[in-house]
Scaffold this motif. Sequence first.
Motif, PDB file in Angstrom:
ATOM      1  N   ASN B 104       0.742  -1.196  -0.009  1.00 11.46           N
ATOM      2  CA  ASN B 104       0.008   0.092   0.035  1.00 11.46           C
ATOM      3  C   ASN B 104       0.768   1.257  -0.047  1.00 11.46           C
ATOM      4  O   ASN B 104       0.623   2.300   0.478  1.00 11.46           O
ATOM      5  N   ILE B 105       1.845   1.016  -0.716  1.00 10.79           N
ATOM      6  CA  ILE B 105       2.943   2.292  -0.470  1.00 10.79           C
ATOM      7  C   ILE B 105       2.673   3.503  -1.105  1.00 10.79           C
ATOM      8  O   ILE B 105       2.862   4.631  -0.452  1.00 10.79           O
ATOM      9  N   ASN B 106       1.531   3.562  -2.006  1.00 14.37           N
ATOM     10  CA  ASN B 106       1.018   4.777  -2.764  1.00 14.37           C
ATOM     11  C   ASN B 106       0.087   5.390  -1.740  1.00 14.37           C
ATOM     12  O   ASN B 106      -0.365   6.722  -1.987  1.00 14.37           O
ATOM     13  N   ALA B 107      -0.163   4.974  -0.525  1.00 16.13           N
ATOM     14  CA  ALA B 107      -0.883   5.716   0.578  1.00 16.13           C
ATOM     15  C   ALA B 107      -0.176   6.545   1.280  1.00 16.13           C
ATOM     16  O   ALA B 107      -0.857   7.461   2.179  1.00 16.13           O
ATOM     17  N   TYR B 108       0.828   6.656   1.258  1.00 19.96           N
ATOM     18  CA  TYR B 108       1.577   7.698   2.142  1.00 19.96           C
ATOM     19  C   TYR B 108       2.302   8.901   1.458  1.00 19.96           C
ATOM     20  O   TYR B 108       2.909   8.480   0.093  1.00 19.96           O
ATOM     21  N   LYS B 109       2.202  10.137   1.904  1.00 22.12           N
ATOM     22  CA  LYS B 109       2.911  11.155   1.319  1.00 22.12           C
ATOM     23  C   LYS B 109       4.398  11.299   1.911  1.00 22.12           C
ATOM     24  O   LYS B 109       5.080  11.548   1.103  1.00 22.12           O
ATOM     25  N   PHE B 110       4.612  10.893   2.937  1.00 25.84           N
ATOM     26  CA  PHE B 110       5.861  11.049   3.817  1.00 25.84           C
ATOM     27  C   PHE B 110       6.409   9.688   3.889  1.00 25.84           C
ATOM     28  O   PHE B 110       5.744   9.060   4.910  1.00 25.84           O
ATOM     29  N   ILE B 111       7.527   9.134   3.595  1.00 22.95           N
ATOM     30  CA  ILE B 111       8.014   7.764   3.793  1.00 22.95           C
ATOM     31  C   ILE B 111       9.319   8.060   4.478  1.00 22.95           C
ATOM     32  O   ILE B 111      10.213   8.590   3.874  1.00 22.95           O
ATOM     33  N   TYR B 112       9.634   7.604   5.762  1.00 24.90           N
ATOM     34  CA  TYR B 112      10.838   7.748   6.602  1.00 24.90           C
ATOM     35  C   TYR B 112      11.394   6.321   6.265  1.00 24.90           C
ATOM     36  O   TYR B 112      10.559   5.314   6.407  1.00 24.90           O
ATOM     37  N   LEU B 113      12.691   6.402   6.076  1.00 25.24           N
ATOM     38  CA  LEU B 113      13.370   5.003   5.915  1.00 25.24           C
ATOM     39  C   LEU B 113      14.723   5.034   6.614  1.00 25.24           C
ATOM     40  O   LEU B 113      15.424   6.082   6.591  1.00 25.24           O
ATOM     41  N   VAL B 123      12.087  -3.172  -1.406  1.00 22.49           N
ATOM     42  CA  VAL B 123      11.778  -2.010  -0.919  1.00 22.49           C
ATOM     43  C   VAL B 123      12.098  -0.982  -2.220  1.00 22.49           C
ATOM     44  O   VAL B 123      11.052  -0.223  -2.443  1.00 22.49           O
ATOM     45  N   THR B 124      13.124  -1.104  -2.760  1.00 22.22           N
ATOM     46  CA  THR B 124      13.364  -0.191  -4.066  1.00 22.22           C
ATOM     47  C   THR B 124      12.399  -0.445  -5.133  1.00 22.22           C
ATOM     48  O   THR B 124      12.082   0.636  -5.722  1.00 22.22           O
ATOM     49  N   ASN B 125      12.056  -1.720  -5.203  1.00 22.17           N
ATOM     50  CA  ASN B 125      11.133  -1.987  -6.322  1.00 22.17           C
ATOM     51  C   ASN B 125       9.698  -1.267  -6.057  1.00 22.17           C
ATOM     52  O   ASN B 125       9.024  -0.741  -6.921  1.00 22.17           O
ATOM     53  N   ALA B 126       9.186  -1.370  -4.711  1.00 19.81           N
ATOM     54  CA  ALA B 126       7.914  -0.692  -4.280  1.00 19.81           C
ATOM     55  C   ALA B 126       8.010   0.693  -4.754  1.00 19.81           C
ATOM     56  O   ALA B 126       7.202   1.477  -5.190  1.00 19.81           O
ATOM     57  N   SER B 129       7.463   2.269  -8.040  1.00 14.71           N
ATOM     58  CA  SER B 129       6.168   2.164  -8.357  1.00 14.71           C
ATOM     59  C   SER B 129       5.418   3.299  -8.271  1.00 14.71           C
ATOM     60  O   SER B 129       4.217   3.756  -8.868  1.00 14.71           O
ATOM     61  N   ILE B 130       5.993   4.286  -7.421  1.00 13.71           N
ATOM     62  CA  ILE B 130       5.269   5.428  -7.103  1.00 13.71           C
ATOM     63  C   ILE B 130       6.224   6.701  -7.493  1.00 13.71           C
ATOM     64  O   ILE B 130       7.233   6.364  -7.778  1.00 13.71           O
ATOM     65  N   ASN B 131       5.435   7.744  -7.545  1.00 15.14           N
ATOM     66  CA  ASN B 131       6.325   9.157  -7.805  1.00 15.14           C
ATOM     67  C   ASN B 131       6.884   9.715  -6.911  1.00 15.14           C
ATOM     68  O   ASN B 131       6.283  10.537  -5.824  1.00 15.14           O
ATOM     69  N   GLU B 163      17.916   5.477  -9.235  1.00 11.60           N
ATOM     70  CA  GLU B 163      17.175   4.216  -9.653  1.00 11.60           C
ATOM     71  C   GLU B 163      15.762   4.804  -9.691  1.00 11.60           C
ATOM     72  O   GLU B 163      15.048   4.235 -10.338  1.00 11.60           O
ATOM     73  N   LEU B 164      15.505   5.652  -8.763  1.00  8.12           N
ATOM     74  CA  LEU B 164      14.301   6.265  -8.692  1.00  8.12           C
ATOM     75  C   LEU B 164      13.915   7.186  -9.538  1.00  8.12           C
ATOM     76  O   LEU B 164      12.880   8.070  -9.422  1.00  8.12           O
ATOM     77  N   GLY B 165      14.799   7.427 -10.510  1.00  5.14           N
ATOM     78  CA  GLY B 165      14.438   8.348 -11.778  1.00  5.14           C
ATOM     79  C   GLY B 165      14.930   9.873 -11.249  1.00  5.14           C
ATOM     80  O   GLY B 165      14.183  10.660 -11.700  1.00  5.14           O
ATOM     81  N   GLU B 166      15.794   9.926 -10.380  1.00  7.52           N
ATOM     82  CA  GLU B 166      16.572  11.183 -10.189  1.00  7.52           C
ATOM     83  C   GLU B 166      15.455  12.185  -9.691  1.00  7.52           C
ATOM     84  O   GLU B 166      15.479  13.364 -10.233  1.00  7.52           O
ATOM     85  N   PRO B 167      15.095  11.787  -8.459  1.00  7.06           N
ATOM     86  CA  PRO B 167      14.013  12.920  -7.855  1.00  7.06           C
ATOM     87  C   PRO B 167      14.745  14.002  -7.438  1.00  7.06           C
ATOM     88  O   PRO B 167      16.217  13.881  -7.304  1.00  7.06           O
ATOM     89  N   LEU B 168      14.214  15.488  -7.013  1.00  3.97           N
ATOM     90  CA  LEU B 168      14.889  16.402  -6.474  1.00  3.97           C
ATOM     91  C   LEU B 168      15.561  16.003  -5.377  1.00  3.97           C
ATOM     92  O   LEU B 168      14.898  15.195  -4.323  1.00  3.97           O
ATOM     93  N   ILE B 169      16.703  16.509  -4.800  1.00  5.48           N
ATOM     94  CA  ILE B 169      17.449  16.146  -3.736  1.00  5.48           C
ATOM     95  C   ILE B 169      17.444  17.246  -2.617  1.00  5.48           C
ATOM     96  O   ILE B 169      17.580  18.268  -2.841  1.00  5.48           O
ATOM     97  N   LEU B 170      17.097  16.890  -1.224  1.00  4.37           N
ATOM     98  CA  LEU B 170      17.258  17.992  -0.352  1.00  4.37           C
ATOM     99  C   LEU B 170      18.194  17.238   0.818  1.00  4.37           C
ATOM    100  O   LEU B 170      17.743  16.359   1.287  1.00  4.37           O
TER     101      LEU B 170
END
Lengths: 341, 483
Positions: B104-113, B123-126, B129-131, B163-170
């Motif tokens: 249900n990973i797409n249910a979360y707006k913030f994911i702490y790891l 984990v990386t596969n899941a 699958s989300i943006n 791997e995650l499509g180079e999202p913005l980094i902070l």
Amino acid sequence: MIEDYILQMFQEDPRRPNVVYSIIIGRNTVSNIYWGMRYNLLDYFGMDPQFSNMLFRENIVKLQKNKLLDENEVGVKLTSLGLERKKKLKKSLYQVKYPKLMNQYRLNEWSETLTLAIQVISELSFTNRHYYPIMTSELTKFNIKRWLSNNVKEKLVSQVHSELELFIKELDTNAELIFMNKLIGHQLNGLTNKQLAIELTLSEIETDLIYRDTMNYFASWIEQQEQSVFKELVQLIRNKGIISESAQDTMKFINAGLSVNNIARKRQLKKSTINEHLLELAMFDDKFPYQLFLTSELVGILTKIIGGNIDQYSFQEIQEKIPEIDFFDYRLYQIYRSKNG
Amino acid sequence: MTTINLKEKLSEYFGFESFMSGQEETIKTVLSGHDTLSVLPTGTGKSLCYQLAGYLMNGTTLIVSPLLSLIQDQVSQFNFRGNGVAIGLTSLLSYSEKKYVLKNINAYKFIYLSPEMLSQVEVTNALKSINVSLFVVDEAHCISTWGPDFRPDYLNLNNVIAELGEPLILALTATATPRIQDDIVAQLIMPNRSFNKIIRSVNRENIFLSTIKVNDEFEKNEQLLGLLNKLDGVGIIYFSSKKKANEISELINQHTKLKSEPYHADLTDTARYIVQQQFMMNQIDVICATSAFGMGINKKDIRYVIHYHMPANFESYVQEFGRAGRDGQQSIAIVFSQVNDLFLQRRLIDLTIPDADFIKLYFKKHAELVGLGEEKGKLLDYYYEKHDTVDQVQALFRQRKIEKEIGLQSMMAFIDSNQCRKQEILRHFGESKVVQHDKSCCSVVFTEKTLEVIGLEKRRNVTDEKRLIQSSETIMTKLFQKS
Ligand SMILES: [Zn+2]
């Protein structure tokens, strides 16, 4: 203080400390359960799954240093000084009231579930949505959410309140103080075991035992009520019984008349595994059909050799006398004897 | 996005009227699509930066954080705001919980790891699958082998981001020398991108800094108890061992009127929760914490921070005393220094960093030793699985040991120097600012008169009420409001 409770688990006959430790943490193997039965400690099976082995060992050493325990090649036993102390402790130290309940519920989960349930209901009664819920596993959070949606929210506050009031009438002073002061809610932060122990001038382990005892009792009290708002939650933390599901399946085949070899083939398990199931069943099921596995002839021979003390010979020693006997027969006989004298 | 808009959003999401220094700039550069490194001192609300930016962006925000307790605290803060949109993906989840969360990973707006989670394929596969729109590296200094808190699994973050499509980094940290800042950027940067840097001074004007030198532990405890009796308000004492934290907490309870509790990894989750809440509500005067755990404490009016043991390096020192005075009011931070400090800290280094022989043995007999080496072993497993050679790993840990020793030496030099404490700290972090030293700034040797000068002498007891509630009826009225 912990050492007092550890001392209580020993007797004048030597006991193997490893086995005693495995009983405390509830390591579920046939051999541990067998010895738990032989040591008469099965009621305490799994009473503290988180108990550290190092702490256990340190305390054994400490008790030996204080000449309360003694170790020989068979195991650890009480000295006469230790025996005296044990007698005294029986009176002065908190004794578990409901040992039979010790392994019926998953206590840590139950404690976390109940605490969160009451916190949520408390905040609900003050219509407050902004609070820090206690830290629990995701599963517990999920269970509480489902519980909330399965009940009528408007009624929950008064139901929970009146049920708590009813339950604490059953408790003695310390149990009530500990149970109530550990609750967390809108205007209540709760107390830790350590803080409660200081306030009540008890040891931390006694405080913890009283709490565990009370929580076990609460769970079984809930199950006995005709109606309880907590019933659904207790179902979730109930142990399915100490007999493993796989052993229960084996029993079904036995009842259907299959032999051990047939069951092993049918279930694609080793024969030794099926034998383990049978030992497990024999220990917990008072209606176990011994006659299917032990001939009266073998029982006769063994009783003649062994006499009154069924722990006095090791399997190797018995095998020297009866070469064709296997371990399963011998252990099953021991279980039979400890149950039927 | 204009300033006014951001302030409205701040009020809408957090109920605050204004930003703290560095927050708004950080959020702005993130929202304008720039990779960002923000070095904001402890107490300036680093987490608000990515939380507000995350709310305002489409997609999911991932936050990599090195400490389980920190993740738990952050997630419960989301729960506090009533937005159940955050999850901590850590080793604390059971197998089935983790499976459920990943499904249900797409249910979360913030994911702490925790970083080690990111080396697990499921984990990386899941996550693929989300943006993932924002990738936050919390405590980013952990990525630098130059830094004292280096975490090998942080080195893998660069690959994960790709791997995650180079999202913005902070990248966020409270303390980083210019050298470490450069290292963080070099480790994280994606091809053909650049980093915006937002750096705020580590200087904390409202915290008086000082040192107490003692000859032995007996003298230290005497001085500590005397000091606690004279200090106003509530505080934290930092220790480098759990055992000492317990011991001194007990000592305080027995010999003063103050209420003290230890706070470290041995506490159960519930006990930790209770102690935290009691501290927030001023039912505890002094927390005796170990360094890692004190980080979760989020109380604004802490008046003093005391280091019972000398900090292992500047970075920890600055982060830890920074817990004081988040409300901007005058506060004080005192370090106890003892002759055998160096010895103790060196022993701690030896305990955590494997030596050459251990590394050789561990690699040779990995199958037998895996799981037995505890902390040291876990560290080595990482390199073993990466197929590094014994020589490489030995060299690496030799270097780590040197870095730790340098950290220790500069801390010792700081304790022994007679310059302005704050100026020395700024010098360490490569800041050119000149501190206006006066009698409310710092002192090399602590004197009791200081408390008068800065207005922190004891005025009232914080806690007095008895904790145990005798009447169940009283408890019921505190629990349930009659409707
Ligand atoms: Zn100064």
